[in-house]
Design a protein around this motif. Structure first.
Motif, PDB file in Angstrom:
ATOM      1  N   SER A  11       0.811  -1.206   0.000  1.00 32.13           N
ATOM      2  CA  SER A  11       0.000   0.000   0.000  1.00 32.13           C
ATOM      3  C   SER A  11       0.846   1.257   0.000  1.00 32.13           C
ATOM      4  O   SER A  11       0.318   2.355  -0.162  1.00 32.13           O
ATOM      5  CB  SER A  11      -0.922   0.003   1.214  1.00 32.13           C
ATOM      6  N   GLY A  12       2.156   1.088   0.241  1.00 34.00           N
ATOM      7  CA  GLY A  12       3.039   2.236   0.284  1.00 34.00           C
ATOM      8  C   GLY A  12       3.005   3.000   1.585  1.00 34.00           C
ATOM      9  O   GLY A  12       3.599   4.076   1.699  1.00 34.00           O
ATOM     10  N   HIS A  13       2.320   2.449   2.600  1.00 30.87           N
ATOM     11  CA  HIS A  13       2.243   3.189   3.854  1.00 30.87           C
ATOM     12  C   HIS A  13       3.545   3.066   4.623  1.00 30.87           C
ATOM     13  O   HIS A  13       4.392   2.219   4.335  1.00 30.87           O
ATOM     14  CB  HIS A  13       1.057   2.711   4.697  1.00 30.87           C
ATOM     15  N   THR A  14       3.705   3.921   5.602  1.00 34.36           N
ATOM     16  CA  THR A  14       4.937   4.002   6.353  1.00 34.36           C
ATOM     17  C   THR A  14       5.265   2.688   7.056  1.00 34.36           C
ATOM     18  O   THR A  14       4.378   1.913   7.413  1.00 34.36           O
ATOM     19  CB  THR A  14       4.851   5.117   7.403  1.00 34.36           C
ATOM     20  N   PHE A  15       6.561   2.464   7.230  1.00 36.31           N
ATOM     21  CA  PHE A  15       7.007   1.265   7.909  1.00 36.31           C
ATOM     22  C   PHE A  15       7.252   1.516   9.392  1.00 36.31           C
ATOM     23  O   PHE A  15       7.811   0.682  10.094  1.00 36.31           O
ATOM     24  CB  PHE A  15       8.280   0.741   7.237  1.00 36.31           C
ATOM     25  N   ASN A  16       6.827   2.678   9.842  1.00 38.42           N
ATOM     26  CA  ASN A  16       6.926   2.943  11.275  1.00 38.42           C
ATOM     27  C   ASN A  16       6.133   1.908  12.064  1.00 38.42           C
ATOM     28  O   ASN A  16       5.151   1.354  11.568  1.00 38.42           O
ATOM     29  CB  ASN A  16       6.399   4.347  11.589  1.00 38.42           C
ATOM     30  N   TYR A  17       6.551   1.683  13.287  1.00 35.82           N
ATOM     31  CA  TYR A  17       5.907   0.779  14.234  1.00 35.82           C
ATOM     32  C   TYR A  17       6.131  -0.693  13.911  1.00 35.82           C
ATOM     33  O   TYR A  17       5.497  -1.557  14.517  1.00 35.82           O
ATOM     34  CB  TYR A  17       4.408   1.081  14.379  1.00 35.82           C
ATOM     35  N   TYR A  18       7.043  -0.967  12.962  1.00 36.10           N
ATOM     36  CA  TYR A  18       7.421  -2.341  12.674  1.00 36.10           C
ATOM     37  C   TYR A  18       8.772  -2.616  13.324  1.00 36.10           C
ATOM     38  O   TYR A  18       9.749  -1.922  13.067  1.00 36.10           O
ATOM     39  CB  TYR A  18       7.540  -2.591  11.178  1.00 36.10           C
ATOM     40  N   ALA A  19       8.835  -3.623  14.164  1.00 32.12           N
ATOM     41  CA  ALA A  19      10.115  -4.111  14.638  1.00 32.12           C
ATOM     42  C   ALA A  19      10.713  -5.015  13.558  1.00 32.12           C
ATOM     43  O   ALA A  19       9.986  -5.629  12.777  1.00 32.12           O
ATOM     44  CB  ALA A  19       9.934  -4.895  15.926  1.00 32.12           C
ATOM     45  N   MET A  20      12.042  -5.080  13.539  1.00 31.04           N
ATOM     46  CA  MET A  20      12.715  -5.907  12.536  1.00 31.04           C
ATOM     47  C   MET A  20      13.802  -6.731  13.203  1.00 31.04           C
ATOM     48  O   MET A  20      14.336  -6.354  14.253  1.00 31.04           O
ATOM     49  CB  MET A  20      13.318  -5.026  11.437  1.00 31.04           C
ATOM     50  N   GLY A  21      14.115  -7.843  12.585  1.00 28.10           N
ATOM     51  CA  GLY A  21      15.119  -8.717  13.179  1.00 28.10           C
ATOM     52  C   GLY A  21      15.925  -9.459  12.127  1.00 28.10           C
ATOM     53  O   GLY A  21      15.517  -9.554  10.967  1.00 28.10           O
ATOM     54  N   TRP A  22      17.083  -9.953  12.563  1.00 33.19           N
ATOM     55  CA  TRP A  22      17.926 -10.814  11.752  1.00 33.19           C
ATOM     56  C   TRP A  22      17.975 -12.195  12.408  1.00 33.19           C
ATOM     57  O   TRP A  22      18.182 -12.316  13.623  1.00 33.19           O
ATOM     58  CB  TRP A  22      19.348 -10.264  11.661  1.00 33.19           C
ATOM     59  N   PHE A  23      17.807 -13.192  11.580  1.00 31.36           N
ATOM     60  CA  PHE A  23      17.928 -14.579  12.020  1.00 31.36           C
ATOM     61  C   PHE A  23      18.846 -15.285  11.026  1.00 31.36           C
ATOM     62  O   PHE A  23      19.039 -14.803   9.906  1.00 31.36           O
ATOM     63  CB  PHE A  23      16.550 -15.257  12.054  1.00 31.36           C
ATOM     64  N   ARG A  24      19.422 -16.408  11.427  1.00 37.70           N
ATOM     65  CA  ARG A  24      20.301 -17.130  10.516  1.00 37.70           C
ATOM     66  C   ARG A  24      20.113 -18.630  10.664  1.00 37.70           C
ATOM     67  O   ARG A  24      19.708 -19.119  11.716  1.00 37.70           O
ATOM     68  CB  ARG A  24      21.763 -16.758  10.762  1.00 37.70           C
TER      69      ARG A  24
END
Length: 126
Positions: free
Chosen positions: A28-41
């Motif tokens: 939708s193109g809306h902001t990515f604010n309020y999203y937590a992000m992580g790295w996994f391997r």
């Protein structure tokens, strides 16, 4: 829907550095604010494991003990790109690295993340 694309993987020698990137976008193109992000391997023959995570405004970060002091997670001011700076790489860091995102508080549990990238391979030779 959230799309995550990792980049920056490669083959390096022990002691070298790499920086991974994860670019996020929404249909939708809306902001990515309020999203937590992580790295996994996930290393060959092993289960996927937590590496690092960061909350939406980059105030809170978490690291696995195995990478603490060597890896640094960050995200840009628009909050839609996350980075993982990996220093002093070791052969045991060899794995496919996945980016993940969730709308809500940052956690270290992969079951909490409902959006995933395809992964980028990191190979560290001794």
């Amino acid at each position: 829907q959230v799309r995550l694309v990792e980049s920056g993987g490669g083959t390096v020698q022990a002691g070298d550095s790499l920086r991974l990137s994860c670019a996020a976008s929404t249909a939708s193109g809306h902001t990515f604010n309020y999203y937590a992000m992580g790295w996994f391997r996930q290393a060959p023959g092993k289960e996927r494991e937590f590496v690092s995570s960061i909350n939406w405004n980059a105030v809170t970060t978490h690291y696995a003990d195995s990478v603490k002091g060597r890896f640094t997670v960050s995200r840009d001011s628009n909050a839609d790109t996350m980075y993982l700076l990996m220093n002093s790489l070791r052969p045991e860091d060899t794995a496919v690295y996945y980016c993940a995102a969730r709308r809500g508080p940052v956690t270290t549990e992969q079951r909490d993340y409902n959006f995933w990238g395809q992964g980028t391979q990191v190979t560290v030779s001794s």
